[in-house]
Scaffold this motif. Structure first.
Motif, PDB file in Angstrom:
ATOM      1  N   UNK A 178       0.872  -1.180   0.000  1.00  0.00           N
ATOM      2  CA  UNK A 178       0.000   0.000   0.000  1.00  0.00           C
ATOM      3  C   UNK A 178       0.909   1.229   0.000  1.00  0.00           C
ATOM      4  N   UNK A 179       0.815   2.016  -1.065  1.00  0.00           N
ATOM      5  CA  UNK A 179       1.669   3.193  -1.216  1.00  0.00           C
ATOM      6  C   UNK A 179       0.890   4.435  -0.807  1.00  0.00           C
ATOM      7  N   UNK A 180       1.420   5.134   0.203  1.00  0.00           N
ATOM      8  CA  UNK A 180       0.777   6.359   0.678  1.00  0.00           C
ATOM      9  C   UNK A 180       1.129   7.532  -0.209  1.00  0.00           C
ATOM     10  N   UNK A 181       0.104   8.195  -0.718  1.00  0.00           N
ATOM     11  CA  UNK A 181       0.339   9.298  -1.656  1.00  0.00           C
ATOM     12  C   UNK A 181       0.835  10.572  -0.969  1.00  0.00           C
ATOM     13  N   UNK A 182       0.215  11.009   0.137  1.00  0.00           N
ATOM     14  CA  UNK A 182       0.699  12.269   0.723  1.00  0.00           C
ATOM     15  C   UNK A 182       2.173  12.196   1.116  1.00  0.00           C
ATOM     16  N   UNK A 183       2.590  11.079   1.756  1.00  0.00           N
ATOM     17  CA  UNK A 183       3.977  10.963   2.198  1.00  0.00           C
ATOM     18  C   UNK A 183       4.896  10.381   1.134  1.00  0.00           C
ATOM     19  N   UNK A 184       4.303   9.863   0.015  1.00  0.00           N
ATOM     20  CA  UNK A 184       5.062   9.252  -1.085  1.00  0.00           C
ATOM     21  C   UNK A 184       5.986   8.153  -0.568  1.00  0.00           C
ATOM     22  N   UNK A 185       5.462   7.292   0.310  1.00  0.00           N
ATOM     23  CA  UNK A 185       6.219   6.182   0.872  1.00  0.00           C
ATOM     24  C   UNK A 185       5.317   4.961   0.994  1.00  0.00           C
ATOM     25  N   UNK A 186       5.972   3.817   1.188  1.00  0.00           N
ATOM     26  CA  UNK A 186       5.220   2.590   1.398  1.00  0.00           C
ATOM     27  C   UNK A 186       4.617   2.624   2.794  1.00  0.00           C
ATOM     28  N   UNK A 187       3.292   2.462   2.843  1.00  0.00           N
ATOM     29  CA  UNK A 187       2.597   2.521   4.115  1.00  0.00           C
ATOM     30  C   UNK A 187       2.543   1.155   4.796  1.00  0.00           C
ATOM     31  N   UNK A 188       2.342   0.110   4.018  1.00  0.00           N
ATOM     32  CA  UNK A 188       2.314  -1.250   4.562  1.00  0.00           C
ATOM     33  C   UNK A 188       2.706  -2.228   3.468  1.00  0.00           C
TER      34      UNK A 188
END
Length: 211
Positions: free
Chosen positions: A192-202
């Motif tokens: 799951x890629x987090x868009x606001x932080x531009x990092x992998x969330x899980x």
């Protein structure tokens, strides 16, 4: 003339030959038994080693970091972009054997559509040790095809589901490299890629090795 001595000599020679033949047969039987015993011991030893020391356990992988190298919007109409990311993957090798791998490949999917491909440079992971792989992944908006509207919705929601897989062929080195076996390491991850932080969330990964 001593006829008795002449008659006895052949009998003595025949008895001696028979004794030699019996001795050879005993030696042959002993050699066969010894060879059979050695083969049995070697077989048991190899079986024990294959079930313990030589048994290849699956490595474990995890995405250590993801960094956006470049992000550019396209000049044309609609939502077009070009995204390049540097992915650092950590690999743990639980085996008593090192793993030297050749060039591998990795693919990125979005809802069943291939949207990115990356190459993996050759390297080596020590026995019972850790290593890292760096991948440069380029993602183009044109790769999403009919899924592009859904991608926009996921980005607006702040989370983009992705699937990644890697295939890395190489060789497993046993006994300090004296024995080498061909092996292929596979890794499949749901990210799951987090868009606001531009990092992998899980992330959840499934790893396995095939000899």
């Amino acid at each position: 003339m001593d006829f008795n001595a002449a008659a006895i000599l052949p009998t003595t020679d025949a008895a001696g030959d028979e004794l030699k033949r019996r001795h050879r047969r005993r030696l042959c039987r002993r050699c066969c038994c010894a060879c059979l015993l050695v083969a049995l011991i070697l077989g048991v030893t190899v079986l024990a080693l294959s079930l313990t020391v030589f048994r290849v356990r699956d490595p474990t992988t995890r995405l250590v970091s993801s960094r956006v190298i470049s992000f550019a919007l396209g000049p044309g109409p609609g939502f077009q972009f070009n995204l390049t990311m540097l992915l650092t993957v950590g690999v743990h090798n639980p085996n008593r054997a090192s793993f030297s791998y050749a060039s591998g490949s990795a693919e990125l999917w979005y809802r069943g559509v291939t949207v990115g491909v990356a190459g993996i440079d050759p390297g080596r992971i020590p026995s019972r040790g850790d290593g890292t792989m760096e991948l440069v992944m380029t993602v183009l908006s044109g790769s999403f095809g009919a899924e592009l509207p859904q991608l926009i919705k996921d980005m607006q929601a702040g989370a983009v589901p992705l699937d990644a897989s890697a295939r890395v062929p190489g060789k497993v080195g046993l006994l300090g490299g004296a024995i080498k076996l061909r092996a292929v390491a596979y890794s499949d991850c749901h990210v799951i890629f987090g868009v606001p932080e531009m990092k992998v969330r899980s992330q959840v990964c499934w790893d396995h090795t095939k000899l």
